[in-house]
Design a protein around this motif. Sequence first.
Motif, PDB file in Angstrom:
ATOM      1  N   ASP A 124       0.809  -1.232   0.000  1.00 45.76           N
ATOM      2  CA  ASP A 124       0.000   0.000   0.000  1.00 45.76           C
ATOM      3  C   ASP A 124       0.836   1.272   0.000  1.00 45.76           C
ATOM      4  N   ASP A 125       1.833   1.349   0.905  1.00 45.14           N
ATOM      5  CA  ASP A 125       2.557   2.623   1.033  1.00 45.14           C
ATOM      6  C   ASP A 125       3.274   2.985  -0.269  1.00 45.14           C
ATOM      7  N   ALA A 169      -4.476   9.143   0.417  1.00 41.68           N
ATOM      8  CA  ALA A 169      -4.201   7.883   1.118  1.00 41.68           C
ATOM      9  C   ALA A 169      -2.883   7.950   1.877  1.00 41.68           C
ATOM     10  N   LEU A 170      -1.897   8.630   1.308  1.00 38.61           N
ATOM     11  CA  LEU A 170      -0.600   8.739   1.994  1.00 38.61           C
ATOM     12  C   LEU A 170      -0.740   9.429   3.348  1.00 38.61           C
ATOM     13  N   ASN A 171      -1.673  10.389   3.426  1.00 41.34           N
ATOM     14  CA  ASN A 171      -1.887  11.100   4.696  1.00 41.34           C
ATOM     15  C   ASN A 171      -2.438  10.185   5.789  1.00 41.34           C
ATOM     16  N   ASP A 179      -0.731   5.447   8.126  1.00 35.76           N
ATOM     17  CA  ASP A 179      -0.514   4.787   9.422  1.00 35.76           C
ATOM     18  C   ASP A 179      -1.818   4.417  10.114  1.00 35.76           C
ATOM     19  N   LYS A 180      -2.945   4.613   9.455  1.00 35.77           N
ATOM     20  CA  LYS A 180      -4.242   4.284  10.070  1.00 35.77           C
ATOM     21  C   LYS A 180      -4.926   3.181   9.242  1.00 35.77           C
ATOM     22  N   PRO A 181      -4.750   1.933   9.676  1.00 39.86           N
ATOM     23  CA  PRO A 181      -5.251   0.808   8.864  1.00 39.86           C
ATOM     24  C   PRO A 181      -6.748   0.893   8.548  1.00 39.86           C
ATOM     25  N   TYR A 182      -7.556   1.390   9.496  1.00 44.05           N
ATOM     26  CA  TYR A 182      -8.992   1.446   9.214  1.00 44.05           C
ATOM     27  C   TYR A 182      -9.292   2.475   8.117  1.00 44.05           C
ATOM     28  N   LEU A 212     -10.586   3.650   2.432  1.00 40.92           N
ATOM     29  CA  LEU A 212     -10.149   4.188   1.131  1.00 40.92           C
ATOM     30  C   LEU A 212     -10.066   3.092   0.074  1.00 40.92           C
ATOM     31  N   SER A 213      -9.745   1.880   0.517  1.00 39.83           N
ATOM     32  CA  SER A 213      -9.671   0.785  -0.460  1.00 39.83           C
ATOM     33  C   SER A 213     -11.059   0.499  -1.040  1.00 39.83           C
ATOM     34  N   ARG A 214     -12.109   0.811  -0.278  1.00 42.35           N
ATOM     35  CA  ARG A 214     -13.464   0.638  -0.831  1.00 42.35           C
ATOM     36  C   ARG A 214     -13.711   1.635  -1.961  1.00 42.35           C
TER      37      ARG A 214
END
Length: 241
Positions: free
Chosen positions: A80-81, A139-141, A144-147, A152-154
């Motif tokens: 992801d990152d 998303a980069l912002n 560090d927040k998996p939820y 965002l992946s949705r």
Amino acid sequence: MTRPTEQIYSNYTPEDFQVWETLFNRQMNLLQDAASEKYLEAIDMIGFNAKKIPDFNEVNKVFKMNTGWSIEVIPNICPDDKFFSCAANKIFTSTCWLRTMAQLDYLEEPDMFHDVFGHMPLLTNTDYSNFFTAFGRLALNYIDKPYAIELLSRIYWFTIEFGLIRENGQLKIYGAGIMSSFGETKHAIANHSQKFDFNVDKILDTPYRKDILQDKYFVIDSFDQLYSSIPDIEEGLKKRI
Ligand SMILES: [Fe+2]
């Protein structure tokens, strides 16, 4: 399995060319009526055809003349990152290997037919490209927040991978996960699934499954609508985390 980390064109085998030609012809046949006109224009502009596996050096030149993307080869699914940071900088991470003839219809991980045929053409469209890069920055912002990344992946799933668009009153495909799949293309345009108007809040609250044909799709009116939704996506995210 070890996958290539750079595209060495002379390494493609006769079977690779046969796979590309078979998949390309089969999909283009279906997509003439099913795909967004913007995608069909883009695939012409980028110069993809059945006889030639795309050469990334040539694709990079078309990208450079248009929206400024470039390709970075990755062996498998990108973390992801790295994916978001590349997207934010107009670098499209792509595999460069092809499935075998025995795997035409099912593959567990994306190959270059998905990444290249499915994703690359629309990167030449300015609104689509702007959405993709803005999504990467957003998303980069939250990396560090998996939820937040799950939410965002949705958005990514129901737009870039499985999005539909309304053109001249008809539903058309623009999502790469549909474009590159014979079964999903037929399924998405048939009446077996639910179609919802694009709605950021609804998408953020809609989990998805990767292992089935989709049972719901979200429909945009234009690629500008996608790009314009970035502030709503951020606001929706803040409400939920
Ligand atoms: Fe994809």
